[in-house]
Design an enzyme around this catalytic site. Structure first.
Site, PDB file in Angstrom:
ATOM      1  N   SER A  96       0.873  -1.189   0.000  1.00 28.76           N
ATOM      2  CA  SER A  96       0.000   0.000   0.000  1.00 28.76           C
ATOM      3  C   SER A  96       0.899   1.225   0.000  1.00 28.76           C
ATOM      4  CB  SER A  96      -0.869   0.029   1.262  1.00 28.76           C
ATOM      5  OG  SER A  96      -1.676  -1.102   1.333  1.00 28.76           O
ATOM      6  N   LYS A 171      -7.196   1.858  -2.784  1.00 24.56           N
ATOM      7  CA  LYS A 171      -6.820   1.470  -1.415  1.00 24.56           C
ATOM      8  C   LYS A 171      -6.837   2.694  -0.492  1.00 24.56           C
ATOM      9  CE  LYS A 171      -4.749  -0.631   2.073  1.00 24.56           C
ATOM     10  NZ  LYS A 171      -5.316  -1.686   2.895  1.00 24.56           N
ATOM     11  N   LYS A 239       0.573   6.002   7.988  1.00 20.79           N
ATOM     12  CA  LYS A 239       1.305   5.999   6.704  1.00 20.79           C
ATOM     13  C   LYS A 239       0.322   6.110   5.529  1.00 20.79           C
ATOM     14  CE  LYS A 239       1.935   2.146   4.900  1.00 20.79           C
ATOM     15  NZ  LYS A 239       1.397   1.268   3.855  1.00 20.79           N
TER      16      LYS A 239
HETATM   17  P1  NAD Z   1       5.775  -5.961   7.374  1.00 26.24           P
HETATM   18  O1  NAD Z   1       6.582  -4.823   7.875  1.00 26.24           O
HETATM   19  O2  NAD Z   1       5.317  -7.027   8.328  1.00 26.24           O
HETATM   20  O3  NAD Z   1       6.571  -6.711   6.174  1.00 26.24           O
HETATM   21  C1  NAD Z   1       7.349  -6.078   5.224  1.00 26.24           C
HETATM   22  C2  NAD Z   1       8.523  -6.998   4.886  1.00 26.24           C
HETATM   23  O4  NAD Z   1       9.293  -6.389   3.855  1.00 26.24           O
HETATM   24  C3  NAD Z   1       9.477  -7.223   6.066  1.00 26.24           C
HETATM   25  O5  NAD Z   1       9.655  -8.625   6.263  1.00 26.24           O
HETATM   26  C4  NAD Z   1      10.774  -6.524   5.628  1.00 26.24           C
HETATM   27  O6  NAD Z   1      11.941  -7.155   6.133  1.00 26.24           O
HETATM   28  C5  NAD Z   1      10.671  -6.643   4.128  1.00 26.24           C
HETATM   29  N1  NAD Z   1      11.483  -5.650   3.399  1.00 26.24           N
HETATM   30  C6  NAD Z   1      11.575  -4.308   3.616  1.00 26.24           C
HETATM   31  N2  NAD Z   1      12.398  -3.743   2.702  1.00 26.24           N
HETATM   32  C7  NAD Z   1      12.833  -4.754   1.889  1.00 26.24           C
HETATM   33  C8  NAD Z   1      13.684  -4.810   0.755  1.00 26.24           C
HETATM   34  N3  NAD Z   1      14.259  -3.716   0.268  1.00 26.24           N
HETATM   35  N4  NAD Z   1      13.890  -6.009   0.173  1.00 26.24           N
HETATM   36  C9  NAD Z   1      13.309  -7.137   0.656  1.00 26.24           C
HETATM   37  N5  NAD Z   1      12.482  -7.145   1.728  1.00 26.24           N
HETATM   38  C10 NAD Z   1      12.242  -5.970   2.339  1.00 26.24           C
HETATM   39  O7  NAD Z   1       4.514  -5.303   6.635  1.00 26.24           O
HETATM   40  P2  NAD Z   1       3.104  -5.993   6.314  1.00 26.24           P
HETATM   41  O8  NAD Z   1       2.179  -5.838   7.474  1.00 26.24           O
HETATM   42  O9  NAD Z   1       3.332  -7.348   5.715  1.00 26.24           O
HETATM   43  O10 NAD Z   1       2.548  -4.961   5.212  1.00 26.24           O
HETATM   44  C11 NAD Z   1       3.020  -4.953   3.885  1.00 26.24           C
HETATM   45  C12 NAD Z   1       2.154  -3.970   3.105  1.00 26.24           C
HETATM   46  O11 NAD Z   1       0.800  -4.415   3.125  1.00 26.24           O
HETATM   47  C13 NAD Z   1       2.156  -2.542   3.677  1.00 26.24           C
HETATM   48  O12 NAD Z   1       2.164  -1.605   2.640  1.00 26.24           O
HETATM   49  C14 NAD Z   1       0.849  -2.491   4.460  1.00 26.24           C
HETATM   50  O13 NAD Z   1       0.314  -1.165   4.571  1.00 26.24           O
HETATM   51  C15 NAD Z   1      -0.047  -3.381   3.626  1.00 26.24           C
HETATM   52  N6  NAD Z   1      -1.155  -3.986   4.364  1.00 26.24           N
HETATM   53  C16 NAD Z   1      -0.948  -4.502   5.597  1.00 26.24           C
HETATM   54  C17 NAD Z   1      -2.026  -5.040   6.302  1.00 26.24           C
HETATM   55  C18 NAD Z   1      -1.838  -5.605   7.694  1.00 26.24           C
HETATM   56  O14 NAD Z   1      -2.849  -5.839   8.379  1.00 26.24           O
HETATM   57  N7  NAD Z   1      -0.635  -5.854   8.152  1.00 26.24           N
HETATM   58  C19 NAD Z   1      -3.309  -5.047   5.738  1.00 26.24           C
HETATM   59  C20 NAD Z   1      -3.480  -4.563   4.447  1.00 26.24           C
HETATM   60  C21 NAD Z   1      -2.377  -4.012   3.765  1.00 26.24           C
END
Ligand code: NAD
Length: 301
Positions: A96, A171, A239
């Protein structure tokens, strides 16, 4: 079946990757953190050495990263997806992020003959685990049609809403409605509680009427029982609203309610509440009234 690369194995990316493995796809995975990489390789995925290596071994490369700067680093940066991706391969960014960043990344992909879709999700970890996310997609129809069977393994609703960037605009629209809805619910329940009413009785009285909503049904019980375990974290919603305001500014649109709730989220983060569920937006309104939304002694007596 397409070979899929998956970059970003966090709260969302890990269960989504597992669902692709379960569906029989051959999967190459990469994350900067080793823990989830080990779990996924144990479950049958191949470990990518970098985002570049993951892309080089894949036809479709999915990214699921925190925010726009992370997507730019992982796709456009040194050792990133675009250094490895072949012409004709497809990058699907499911993070997102600000839609203008999606458009920038999409244009850089196009310059290399790589296709791009932005495909953020709604639903959170439980729906990522169940494979029932709502997926909002921006990009070309023919690329959407190619990738749709893969996205359907991750979500129960997969909708093309327009060109590249449209997925993230959709979104952001979703996130505005959810945040403002929680804030409005907070004001309503604070008023009712201050008036000496039992907020649960008020919730049950209104939920079947026009004020009823999925947000109300999910979040009012959490607030009333003082359970702010995430769910969706305050810091992620802050964010998203920041990205909504940035996108709105670039289009000369004013979003007064979004700006107000974004300030509430920022204040809650400064109070150390960034990792609480976003239902804790209500805490901001409670603190202005000096009251908590819960059964009052008068209501329980
Ligand atoms: P998170 O922080 O748990 O996971 C992100 C992952 O990306 C981490 O494991 C991190 O190590 C990895 N990462 C960061 N930079 C990197 C890079 N350069 N190369 C490789 N890996 C890298 O986040 P999340 O909760 O999984 O959310 C991911 C996205 O989904 C976000 O944009 C969030 O807004 C969206 N989202 C999350 C939820 C929720 O409930 N958690 C719901 C809907 C949407």
């Amino acid at each position: 079946m397409s070979k899929i690369g998956f970059v970003g194995l966090g709260i969302m990316g890990k269960p989504m990757s597992r669902n692709l493995l379960k569906a029989g796809h051959s999967l190459v995975v990469y994350d900067v953190v080793p823990g989830p990489l080990a779990e996924l390789t144990e479950a049958g995925a191949t470990r990518g050495e970098s985002a570049r290596d993951t892309a080089a071994k894949s036809d479709v490369i999915i990214t699921m990263l925190p925010d726009g700067p992370d997507v730019e680093a992982a796709v456009l940066g040194a050792g990133g997806v675009l250094e490895g991706a072949r012409a004709g391969s497809i990058v699907v960014d499911m993070s997102s992020i600000n839609p203008t960043v999606s458009q920038k990344v999409g244009a850089a992909c196009a310059a290399k003959g790589v296709e791009f879709l932005d495909a953020p999700v709604s639903g959170g970890e439980p729906k990522a685990i169940d494979g029932t996310l709502a997926i909002m997609v921006g990009g070309k129809q023919e690329i959407f049609d190619k990738v749709s069977p893969i996205l359907q393994k991750l979500g129960s609703s997969v909708t093309l809403t327009g060109p590249v960037g449209a997925g993230n605009v959709t979104k952001l629209a979703n996130q505005i409605m959810v945040a403002c809805n929680i804030a409005a619910m907070g004001e309503a329940l604070v008023l009712a509680t201050r008036a000496g009413l039992d907020p649960e009785v008020v919730f049950n009285a209104v939920k079947g009427g026009l004020a009823g909503s999925t947000v109300l049904n999910a979040k009012a019980p959490m607030v009333i029982s003082r359970n702010f375990k995430p769910g969706f974290r305050i810091r992620l919603h802050q964010k998203d609203l920041r990205n909504a305001l940035l996108a709105a500014e670039s289009m000369k649109v004013s979003l007064p309610f979004t700006a107000l709730v974004q300030q509430m989220l920022m204040s809650l983060m400064n109070e150390g509440k960034g990792d609480l569920d976003h239902s804790a937006i209500v805490n901001f309104i409670e603190s202005m009234a000096g009251i908590e939304v819960k059964k009052s002694i008068a209501a329980t007596a």
